[in-house]
Design an enzyme around this catalytic site. Structure first.
Site, PDB file in Angstrom:
ATOM      1  N   LYS A 189       0.844  -1.212   0.000  1.00 16.86           N
ATOM      2  CA  LYS A 189       0.000   0.000   0.000  1.00 16.86           C
ATOM      3  C   LYS A 189       0.871   1.251   0.000  1.00 16.86           C
ATOM      4  CE  LYS A 189      -3.870  -2.381   2.192  1.00 16.86           C
ATOM      5  NZ  LYS A 189      -4.699  -2.650   3.377  1.00 16.86           N
TER       6      LYS A 189
ATOM      7  N   GLN B  26      -4.689  -1.641   9.575  1.00 21.94           N
ATOM      8  CA  GLN B  26      -4.602  -2.956   8.941  1.00 21.94           C
ATOM      9  C   GLN B  26      -5.199  -4.024   9.861  1.00 21.94           C
ATOM     10  OE1 GLN B  26      -3.715  -3.386   5.788  1.00 21.94           O
ATOM     11  NE2 GLN B  26      -4.025  -5.579   5.856  1.00 21.94           N
TER      12      GLN B  26
ATOM     13  N   ASP C 164     -11.045   2.741   3.881  1.00 25.27           N
ATOM     14  CA  ASP C 164     -11.313   1.304   3.755  1.00 25.27           C
ATOM     15  C   ASP C 164     -12.811   1.045   3.587  1.00 25.27           C
ATOM     16  OD1 ASP C 164      -9.220  -0.547   3.710  1.00 25.27           O
ATOM     17  OD2 ASP C 164      -8.804  -0.306   5.844  1.00 25.27           O
TER      18      ASP C 164
HETATM   19  N1  GUN Z   1      -7.133  -6.983   6.054  1.00 24.02           N
HETATM   20  C1  GUN Z   1      -7.543  -7.705   4.985  1.00 24.02           C
HETATM   21  N2  GUN Z   1      -8.083  -6.898   4.042  1.00 24.02           N
HETATM   22  C2  GUN Z   1      -8.000  -5.641   4.525  1.00 24.02           C
HETATM   23  C3  GUN Z   1      -8.391  -4.372   4.010  1.00 24.02           C
HETATM   24  O1  GUN Z   1      -8.944  -4.227   2.911  1.00 24.02           O
HETATM   25  N3  GUN Z   1      -8.119  -3.312   4.819  1.00 24.02           N
HETATM   26  C4  GUN Z   1      -7.553  -3.433   6.043  1.00 24.02           C
HETATM   27  N4  GUN Z   1      -7.370  -2.320   6.768  1.00 24.02           N
HETATM   28  N5  GUN Z   1      -7.184  -4.591   6.556  1.00 24.02           N
HETATM   29  C5  GUN Z   1      -7.418  -5.691   5.791  1.00 24.02           C
END
Ligand code: GUN
Length: 293
Positions: free
Chosen positions: A52, A96, A119
Site C-alpha cells: 500500500k 490494517q 477502507d
Molecule cells: N485486512 C484484509 N483486508 C483488509 C483491508 O482491505 N483493509 C484493512 N485495513 N485490513 C485488511
C-alpha cells in the site's frame, strides 16, 4: 476462457490516478496523504501494508506508516486513531486488520472518522453504501466491480453466487452486485459455512465470487459451463518450489475450473492488486473532498 489480468489492469489504473493527482495539485489541491496503522508484525499484514505504501509513492501520494506494538493496550491504538482523525494534513486512514485478540476491531473501526475511512469499514460508510448514498466503498468489492467494468462483463439479470459473508468482502459484495447499476443488477445468493447444497447452488451461478479463504474449495463440478469466476481467496501455503518457502493460493481449483469459464481471475495477480488501487481511488476522493466536506 479469458484470464482477467488484475495486475495489468491495476497498473493501468495507477497510471491514470497519477495523472489525476497531478491535475488535482495543479488545480491548487494538496498532495493526498494516506496514514496506515499496523499493530504488531504479522507477516501477511506487513506485506500488504508495504504494498500500500509503495503504491502511494507510485501515484504521487504522501504516506505515513504508524507502528504500534503487538502488546500495546487497545487505548493506545484508539488514541492514535483520534490524533490522526484530528490531523488536517492526513486525508485517509486505514488500520490494517486483523488486530491482536485483545483489541476490538469493531471499536477501532468506529473510532476512525467516517470522513477519513478510506477502507469503507465504518458503519456510516457501510450504511450509506447499502442505501445508495455516496460513500467510500470497501476496497476488495470496489476492485472487483472495476474488473467487471474494465473487462466489459455484463452482469445485469445474472445469478451471482457469493461464497463467504465477511464484513470486508462477502456482505458488501452482495449489496453491490444487487444494486440497480452496472456492474450490479444481479440476483444474488450469499453462501456460507452453514449453507446446504452449496455445490448445487454454485452450479446455477452465472458469476461466482469466492471469498472463503479455503484453498481449492471451488471445484470444477461446482461450476457451470461459461461461468465467470472471481477468486478473492489469498491463503499462504508452504511450498518447496519458491525461495520464500510459501506461495499464495486462491479458493478455486484453477487448473480444472478455468477451462469451463468464460472469464476467471488468477491468484496471485487477479483481485489482490485491484484492492490497493481502490484504496488509492478512495484516498484521492478524500483529498478532493468528493464525498464528505
Ligand atoms: N485486512 C484484509 N483486508 C483488509 C483491508 O482491505 N483493509 C484493512 N485495513 N485490513 C485488511
Amino acid at each position: 476462457m479469458k484470464l482477467i489480468k488484475g495486475k495489468e489492469i491495476s497498473e493501468l489504473i495507477k497510471d491514470e490516478i497519477a495523472v489525476r493527482v497531478k491535475e488535482h495539485i495543479n488545480a491548487g489541491g494538496k498532495v493526498p496523504h494516506l496514514a496506515a496503522v499496523i499493530v504488531g508484525n504479522d507477516p501477511a499484514s506487513e506485506t500488504y501494508v508495504a504494498h500500500k505504501v509503495k503504491a502511494c509513492e507510485k501515484v504521487g501520494f504522501r504516506s505515513s506508516l504508524i507502528r504500534i506494538d503487538e502488546n500495546a493496550q487497545e487505548q493506545e491504538l484508539l488514541s492514535r486513531v483520534e490524533e490522526i482523525n484530528n490531523d488536517d494534513s492526513i486525508d485517509g486512514l486505514i488500520v490494517q486488520l486483523p488486530l491482536p485478540d485483545h483489541m476490538s476491531e469493531d471499536k477501532v473501526i468506529e473510532k476512525i472518522s467516517h470522513k477519513k475511512d478510506v477502507d469503507g469499514f465504518h458503519p456510516v460508510n457501510v450504511g450509506r453504501m447499502v442505501i445508495g448514498l455516496p460513500s467510500y466503498l470497501p476496497a476488495t468489492p470496489f476492485g472487483i466491480l472495476e474488473l467487471f467494468r474494465r473487462s466489459e462483463i455484463k452482469t445485469k439479470g445474472k445469478h451471482c453466487v457469493i461464497l463467504g459473508r465477511s464484513n470486508i468482502v462477502g456482505k458488501p459484495m452482495a449489496m453491490l452486485m444487487s444494486r440497480k447499476a452496472e456492474p450490479g443488477n444481479c440476483t444474488v445468493t450469499m453462501c456460507h459455512s452453514s449453507t446446504e447444497n452449496l455445490a448445487g447452488i454454485c452450479r446455477t451461478a452465472d458469476i461466482i465470487i469466492s471469498a472463503m479463504g479455503t484453498p481449492g474449495f471451488v471445484k470444477a463440478d461446482m461450476v457451470k459451463e461459461g461461468a465467470v469466476v472471481i477468486d478473492v481467496g489469498i491463503t499462504r501455503i508452504k511450498s518447496d518450489k519458491t525461495k520464500s518457502g510459501w506461495k499464495l493460493t486462491g479458493d478455486v481449483d484453477f487448473e480444472n475450473v478455468a477451462p469451463k469459464c468464460s472469464y476467471i481471475t488468477p491468484v496471485p495477480g487477479g483481485v489482490g492488486p485491484m484492492t490497493i488501487v481502490s484504496l488509492l481511488e478512495n484516498t484521492l476522493k478524500a483529498a478532493g473532498k468528493k464525498i464528505y466536506f
